[in-house]
Motif scaffolding. Structure first.
Motif, PDB file in Angstrom:
ATOM      1  N   ALA A  45       1.603 -19.262 -16.323  1.00  0.00           N
ATOM      2  CA  ALA A  45       0.846 -19.570 -15.102  1.00  0.00           C
ATOM      3  C   ALA A  45      -0.626 -19.206 -15.268  1.00  0.00           C
ATOM      4  O   ALA A  45      -1.519 -19.949 -14.821  1.00  0.00           O
ATOM      5  CB  ALA A  45       1.456 -18.812 -13.914  1.00  0.00           C
ATOM      6  N   TYR A  49      -3.765 -21.820 -14.903  1.00  0.00           N
ATOM      7  CA  TYR A  49      -4.897 -21.621 -14.006  1.00  0.00           C
ATOM      8  C   TYR A  49      -6.209 -21.549 -14.770  1.00  0.00           C
ATOM      9  O   TYR A  49      -7.257 -22.045 -14.306  1.00  0.00           O
ATOM     10  CB  TYR A  49      -4.694 -20.344 -13.185  1.00  0.00           C
ATOM     11  N   GLY A  52      -7.192 -25.065 -15.605  1.00  0.00           N
ATOM     12  CA  GLY A  52      -7.725 -25.778 -14.453  1.00  0.00           C
ATOM     13  C   GLY A  52      -9.137 -25.346 -14.131  1.00  0.00           C
ATOM     14  O   GLY A  52      -9.982 -26.168 -13.726  1.00  0.00           O
ATOM     15  N   ALA A  53      -9.419 -24.044 -14.286  1.00  0.00           N
ATOM     16  CA  ALA A  53     -10.765 -23.549 -13.982  1.00  0.00           C
ATOM     17  C   ALA A  53     -11.792 -24.063 -14.976  1.00  0.00           C
ATOM     18  O   ALA A  53     -12.967 -24.273 -14.613  1.00  0.00           O
ATOM     19  CB  ALA A  53     -10.763 -22.015 -13.970  1.00  0.00           C
ATOM     20  N   ASP A  63      -1.562 -29.798 -11.243  1.00  0.00           N
ATOM     21  CA  ASP A  63      -1.478 -28.981 -10.020  1.00  0.00           C
ATOM     22  C   ASP A  63      -0.028 -28.667  -9.668  1.00  0.00           C
ATOM     23  O   ASP A  63       0.312 -27.534  -9.305  1.00  0.00           O
ATOM     24  CB  ASP A  63      -2.153 -29.718  -8.866  1.00  0.00           C
ATOM     25  N   ARG A  66       1.278 -26.091 -12.050  1.00  0.00           N
ATOM     26  CA  ARG A  66       0.787 -24.746 -11.728  1.00  0.00           C
ATOM     27  C   ARG A  66       1.575 -24.131 -10.588  1.00  0.00           C
ATOM     28  O   ARG A  66       1.950 -22.944 -10.632  1.00  0.00           O
ATOM     29  CB  ARG A  66      -0.711 -24.809 -11.390  1.00  0.00           C
ATOM     30  N   TRP A  67       1.844 -24.937  -9.543  1.00  0.00           N
ATOM     31  CA  TRP A  67       2.604 -24.398  -8.412  1.00  0.00           C
ATOM     32  C   TRP A  67       4.041 -24.042  -8.816  1.00  0.00           C
ATOM     33  O   TRP A  67       4.579 -22.989  -8.438  1.00  0.00           O
ATOM     34  CB  TRP A  67       2.624 -25.414  -7.266  1.00  0.00           C
ATOM     35  N   THR A  70       3.997 -20.970 -11.024  1.00  0.00           N
ATOM     36  CA  THR A  70       3.625 -19.781 -10.253  1.00  0.00           C
ATOM     37  C   THR A  70       4.813 -19.253  -9.458  1.00  0.00           C
ATOM     38  O   THR A  70       5.078 -18.042  -9.438  1.00  0.00           O
ATOM     39  CB  THR A  70       2.465 -20.114  -9.307  1.00  0.00           C
TER      40      THR A  70
END
Length: 639
Positions: A45, A49, A52-53, A63, A66-67, A70
């Motif tokens: 995770a 992230y 993505g950053a 996305d 990631r969810w 997480t």
């Protein structure tokens, strides 16, 4: 070969220590892999992230990933945290012991510390005794065990547990030689890796037992089952490494201890085997009959000396061992050996029989000098009373009722006549089963053995209805055989009267045992709710454990109905011999209760009783009674 030269001993010790540390690291690697597996979703995770950053992982698909990752990471971390908390907080099993403070055994503590100095290892933090023929080191640094420790806080050395029979049978030099390899184990135990590996394995073992903890609600029990499964998987993964680690620790301790009293240790090891044999005979043959009577011998450890002395007198292999008794016994290292012996004797009764934790009206100590009168004689008369009670319930008449010498009391002739009768005679003497069932106390609780009584009564009723004609074997097996198979042997029997009596005796004993267990459970519940009484056996002696239901190690094997019947008939014969032939009850240190006729122990009674019970042949027993002067037609005194 390494035990001869000092260099070889050092090499062997170094090899054992290295092997133990290597296996400890393997156990810790299992723990590390489990931790890595738990944090792996969280690490993924974090990578998602970070991508993505930085603009590398963009879009709806990333996305969603990631969810999902997480949520998965949170769930796995929560589960891992729960498992870690349970493993860390679960109470490891503690050996039930009698704790000895230094004021209770200053000489023993001095001997152990001197031994540790000679071995150049840390001294154990405390000493405890266990009613067993073994010695070991036990880690009691867990917070739930600190209240049981007699050592000062901050001392993380293990506790030395010594078998109490060793203190009474062994001499001081022999005890020091036997304890040398055990005390030497404190050296490897102090290594941080070995200590951490042992804590991890103990925590897993305790976590496996958490689902069986009473008082858990359904939700917590479900979670405990999940934690238990994880702990069981981890235990399976490190079981081999943990076993090899303990072997390495033992090898290192044994090699180091060869520099201390090596010659004496060889002789002392023979005493260990002899003590085990005598202790086992003392518990199963001598102590167990007393425990069943609600009495517990208060000097079991002193009794093992008498048992082993008797063994050395009878067995040529043990010849010469009793000559050591002139040397100083190891129990002299205790300030109050009598109080310690009493505490360990009570603990032995709890572990091997399930007795109460404290003495009471139904659970009182007995001295060896009082054993023949208060245990042996009372046991015989209690068994004889139970036998005649069952005969009364079966409606068996006294065969001596019409003789001039009959006094209307319980006689041995009644028992012998009943067991030597034929099935038709048994059916004519037996009352209607419905009437007998109606005459019983309606308040008696239903017992699992009642089905056996019902089946036996149904058999007797069938015999009556057919006017002495026995049913066909197939009919008997289909309609009535199932209830008797639980009580009687599978072999064909030639004495139906013994079958009926054995079934009724088994049912009555089952009811008595259920009532005893109910009283014990009520007493235990009362003891848990009551405040601890001030004082005790000794201000220096404390008892820890046990963890779990009692007895932890039951000694009594399952006995068949025929075995119970033979014991009760033997008790009746002994009562008749004591009352009419001037025989006396006695104690044999290796065989338990004994009948003394003319000062000599009777050894030929058992086969004659078995001939009556198994074959219905009273002639061998009748010949023995005539030879010893026992009058079976005379009533005996019952409890």
């Amino acid at each position: 070969m390494y035990g001869v030269s000092g260099t070889g001993a050092v090499v062997g010790e170094e090899w054992g220590a290295r092997a133990a540390r290597s296996r400890a690291l393997a156990v810790l690697r299992v723990r590390g892999r489990a931790l890595g597996l738990a944090v792996l979703p969280a690490a993924v995770a974090v990578v998602l992230y970070a991508g993505g950053a930085t603009g590398h992982f963009t879009g709806a698909g990333w996305d969603t990933a990631r969810w999902v990752v997480t949520v998965l990471a949170i769930l796995v971390l929560l589960a891992a945290t729960a498992v870690a908390l349970v493993v860390a907080r679960a109470r490891p099993a503690a050996t039930p012991t009698v704790e000895l403070s230094e004021t209770a055994a200053p000489d023993l503590y001095r001997l152990v510390r001197d031994l540790a100095d000679r071995l150049d290892v840390p001294a154990p933090s405390a000493i405890a005794l266990t009613p067993d023929c073994d010695s070991w080191l036990e880690d009691r640094t867990h917070r739930t065990h600190r209240s049981l420790r007699t050592a000062p806080d901050g001392d993380d050395a293990p506790v030395l547990v010594i078998g109490s029979p060793f203190l009474w049978w062994m001499r001081v030099a022999e005890l020091r030689a036997v304890l040398a390899p055990v005390v030497a184990g404190t050296g490897p135990a102090a290594h941080p890796d070995i200590a951490a590996a042992r804590r991890f394995v103990r925590g897993l073992d305790a976590a496996v037992a958490v689902p069986e903890t009473p008082g858990l609600d359904p939700f917590r029990r479900l979670g405990a089952h999940g934690v238990g499964r994880v702990a069981r998987v981890l235990l399976r993964a490190c079981r081999g490494h943990a076993g090899e680690m303990e072997r390495g620790v033992a090898a290192a301790g044994s090699e180091r201890a060869q520099t201390v009293d090596y010659g004496v240790r060889i002789v002392a090891q023979e005493q260990v085997g002899l003590a085990y044999a005598g202790w086992d005979r003392l518990l199963t043959r001598v102590a167990l009959p007393a425990w069943r009577m609600g009495r517990w011998p208060a000097k079991l450890d002193a009794g093992v000396v008498s048992a082993l002395t008797e063994l050395s007198r009878r067995d040529r292999l043990a010849d010469g061992f009793s000559s050591r008794l002139g040397e100083r016994p190891a129990c002299d290292l205790l300030e109050e050996p009598g109080a310690v012996d009493e505490a360990t004797s009570l603990l032995a009764a709890r572990l091997f029989h399930g007795g109460p934790a404290e003495a009471g009206p139904d659970w009182s100590p007995v001295e060896w000098s009082q054993y023949p009168e208060e245990v042996v004689d009372r046991k015989w008369r209690t068994d004889a009373a139970r036998l005649h009670e069952v005969l009364d319930r079966l409606g068996v008449a006294d065969s001596t009722a019409g003789s001039p010498s009959a006094s209307g009391g319980p006689t041995l002739t009644r028992v012998m006549a009943h067991l030597s009768t034929t099935p038709p005679a048994l059916s004519t003497d037996t009352p209607d089963p419905e009437g007998r069932r109606a005459s019983q106390d309606p308040q008696d609780p239903q017992d699992p053995h009642d089905s056996e009584e019902v089946s036996e009564e149904a058999v007797e009723g069938t015999v009556e209805e057919t006017s002495g004609e026995a049913p066909a074997p197939a009919e008997f097996s289909d309609s009535h055989g199932d209830g008797l198979d639980d009580v009687l042997d599978d072999e064909p029997h030639a004495n139906p009267a013994a079958d009926a009596l054995a079934a009724a005796l088994s049912a009555l004993l089952a009811r008595e045992e259920a009532a005893r267990e109910a009283r014990a459970a009520e007493a235990a519940k009362t003891a848990r709710t009551a405040a601890p009484a001030p004082g005790g056996t000794s201000p220096h002696v404390a008892v820890s454990g046990p963890d779990g239901p009692l007895p932890l190690f039951p000694l009594q094997p399952p006995r068949t109905g025929r075995d119970l019947l033979a014991d009760h008939v033997t008790a009746m014969v002994c009562c008749a011999a004591v009352d009419t032939a001037e025989a006396i009850p006695g104690l044999d240190w290796l065989d338990g209760p004994a009948l003394l006729v003319g000062g000599e122990r009777t050894v030929d009674l058992g086969p004659r009783v078995l001939a009556l019970v198994e074959d219905g042949d009273p002639e061998p027993l009748r010949a023995w009674l005539a030879r010893t002067g026992v009058r079976p037609e005379k009533p005996v005194r019952l409890v």
